[in-house]
Design an enzyme around this catalytic site. Sequence first.
Site, PDB file in Angstrom:
ATOM      1  N   ASP A 280       0.863  -1.165   0.000  1.00 35.99           N
ATOM      2  CA  ASP A 280       0.000   0.000   0.000  1.00 35.99           C
ATOM      3  C   ASP A 280       0.913   1.231   0.000  1.00 35.99           C
ATOM      4  O   ASP A 280       2.130   1.133   0.148  1.00 35.99           O
ATOM      5  CB  ASP A 280      -0.977   0.002   1.171  1.00 35.99           C
ATOM      6  CG  ASP A 280      -2.197   0.871   0.853  1.00 35.99           C
ATOM      7  OD1 ASP A 280      -2.128   1.675  -0.100  1.00 35.99           O
ATOM      8  OD2 ASP A 280      -3.224   0.767   1.544  1.00 35.99           O
TER       9      ASP A 280
HETATM   10  C1  NOJ Z   1      -3.906   3.993  -0.138  1.00 42.49           C
HETATM   11  C2  NOJ Z   1      -5.103   3.121  -0.039  1.00 42.49           C
HETATM   12  O1  NOJ Z   1      -5.102   2.441   1.201  1.00 42.49           O
HETATM   13  C3  NOJ Z   1      -5.208   2.108  -1.162  1.00 42.49           C
HETATM   14  O2  NOJ Z   1      -6.433   1.446  -1.053  1.00 42.49           O
HETATM   15  C4  NOJ Z   1      -5.057   2.787  -2.489  1.00 42.49           C
HETATM   16  O3  NOJ Z   1      -5.195   1.854  -3.526  1.00 42.49           O
HETATM   17  C5  NOJ Z   1      -3.715   3.472  -2.539  1.00 42.49           C
HETATM   18  N1  NOJ Z   1      -3.637   4.467  -1.485  1.00 42.49           N
HETATM   19  C6  NOJ Z   1      -3.469   4.137  -3.883  1.00 42.49           C
HETATM   20  O4  NOJ Z   1      -4.312   5.202  -4.043  1.00 42.49           O
END
Ligand code: NOJ
Length: 742
Positions: A280
């Site tokens: 993430d």
């Molecule tokens: C953080 C989020 O937790 C995740 O779900 C997302 O895909 C990424 N950022 C990219 O935007």
Amino acid sequence: MKINCLLLFAFITLNVIAQKENIDTRVENLLNQMTLEEKVGQLNQYNDDGIATGPVTPDGDKEGQIRRGELGSMLNVIGVERVRQFQDIAMQSRLRIPLIFGQDVIHGYKTTFPIPLGEAASWDLKAMKLSARIAATEAAAGGVHWTFAPMIDIGRDPRWGRVMEGAGEDTYLGSLIAKARVEGFMGNGLGNTDAVMTCAKHFVAYGAVEGGRDYNSVDMSDRMLWETYLPPFKAAVDAGVSTFMNAFNDLNGIPATGSSYLQRDILKGKWNFEGFVVSDWGSVGQMIKHGYVKDGKEAAYAAITAGCDMDMESRSYKNNLVELVKEGRVNIALIDDAVRRILYKKFEMGLFDDPYKFCDIQREHDAFNNPEHTKASREIASKSIVLLKNENNLLPISPDVKTIAFIGPMVKEYKPNLGFWAIELPEVNYDKFIVSQWDGVQNRISKGTKLLYAKGCDIDGDNKDGFAEAVSVARQADIVIMSIGERWDMSGEAKSRSDIHIPGVQEELVKAIQATGKPIVVMINAGRPLVFNWIADNVPSILYTWWLGNEAGNAIADILFGDVNPSGKLPMTFPREVGQIPIYYNHFNTGHPAATDSTLFYTTAYIDLKTSPKFAFGHGLSYTEFEYSDIKLSKGKMKNTESTEVSFVIKNIGKYTGDEVVQLYLRDRVGSVVRPVKELKDFKKIRLNPNESKVIRFTITNDKLCFYNQKLEYKSEPGEFDVMIGSASDDIRLEGEFELIH
Ligand code: NOJ
């Protein structure tokens, strides 16, 4: 016929094997030519300079890195033209390895569907598959190769803002929805120009963050993990999901990003997942803040060793992996494995054959202007609305009613109807593209009907200056419709709330309008279950509308005026107060179950609150009524190698054609570990005309009776089971029982 089918199956299987072998060979050829720097480059993913969905790490040399073949992927690159610019640079690199472009296409690309939790309320798997299909078609036409969806975290805590992104609290429903969404996004398979790579996220248990605070820690038993939180992810693997994203949270003291148990043992080991894992946003580097590693180098070491293949935005891999390999701490085989997985997907997408496959401006334009997509959005939106209450059949409203007052802060809004995680396309004028609730109602009512408006108040704040006007407008009307709720950005990532009552003075506004004596319909817009006890107890009709997308106004009008009969059912339990959280229908009975809803002492209840929720999982009314009868079980005793069929009759005894979600719950009365009071094991959504009846059948097989025992073996145990057929988890209409014999 049978032989033909077998031949076809054999042909397809052989073809798939041949294609796989072909890609494997191409991957190996390429890998053999790559320098260590180029290999590590494939494991990096950077954000574009515009929209950011996390804290950006500035990087002056992004283009230089792409040109040197030191970047594998980008996210948040919006639109075909921009994608082409970066792909052009990648094509100047030594080995011409194309970039893959990812984006959070969560509930639509241009055409925006209800938030995923809202869609889940439709319990309509075909509809959810279709919305993912359409989202993929538009996203792929807009240059996107890879969606960071579906989000399949089980959510039992409405304080957590990200419940809006998932499918609610139930593992069985959530697993089916995970499958439907993966299949929808991927259509006829990667390699087609309208299929995008999928990403099951967040691996795992992110939905169980302590206190519902986003990014917080999770501590849970392995049994709970296997039984409740892992199954949707396994369902995604079985459905062919392309990638996984690990999670921000630590699980039992180990950050998910650095967990070998999760990524190597379970995902790539036991489940044999062949795609790749992306971190993430920044989660590799965040292991320093967790206190799990001391610096970026150790973070890179921990993550790559644990099976995280791509580093989203933390730069830990870029800054450290080459050195770690040179020092001999990271075996090159680990890097090769990660690179192979990523290259394989690029080949599978067909990007080596045509890196600009997703860069056709004409296709982008055509896909964005498809009336079929708008139609589907409207249909899915109306299916997602849940009728919580409808005293004296106040709804549906006759479109010929003389005067309607439409009151509330959401009535004339446009963009907020999209909710969180809506893509911002610079060239689209969203206020023109979205049907506001006002416009939807205005377009539907008869010519002679007068529609009056008052805003009344803002969503939050304590200003009541608009109350007097709203009351006076209500007094002139025959019926009042109110549209209130949360602000669109009060749910979503980093949007946890400690107080989930309707914000501001909105509930007071409803009280003031109710005092006029006019009949009121309240619509609640929100990204999570909210608490609104006064409204629930006093207002005759309540619709829960979530965030419905760009066709919100039309969908709402369809329901208000009865063109569509509501059929949504809650995918999450609605608490009476925050103090009841976490609250979910499939809890254990405990040794002190409350005898009645109001028994307060010596039970699992609070001394100041009933035990039951305000609205239960599976609840949702219709304008018609359904009668359930004649339950039959094909066997009173069933061997674990056999199955039992449950049949019953359902009849529409009301005046309207309607859809009902019939729900099968089971309870294992005695287990070597205690079992929930009931568990959803099957459901069907069926349509019945007035007076029509149907026989419904569910088949109970041994796998529906299995659970994780003390040794974490997934097995059934002999004994008695209760069978419950309901219209909601708290509205069981028919009961039966059978015995399982081993
Ligand atoms: C953080 C989020 O937790 C995740 O779900 C997302 O895909 C990424 N950022 C990219 O935007």
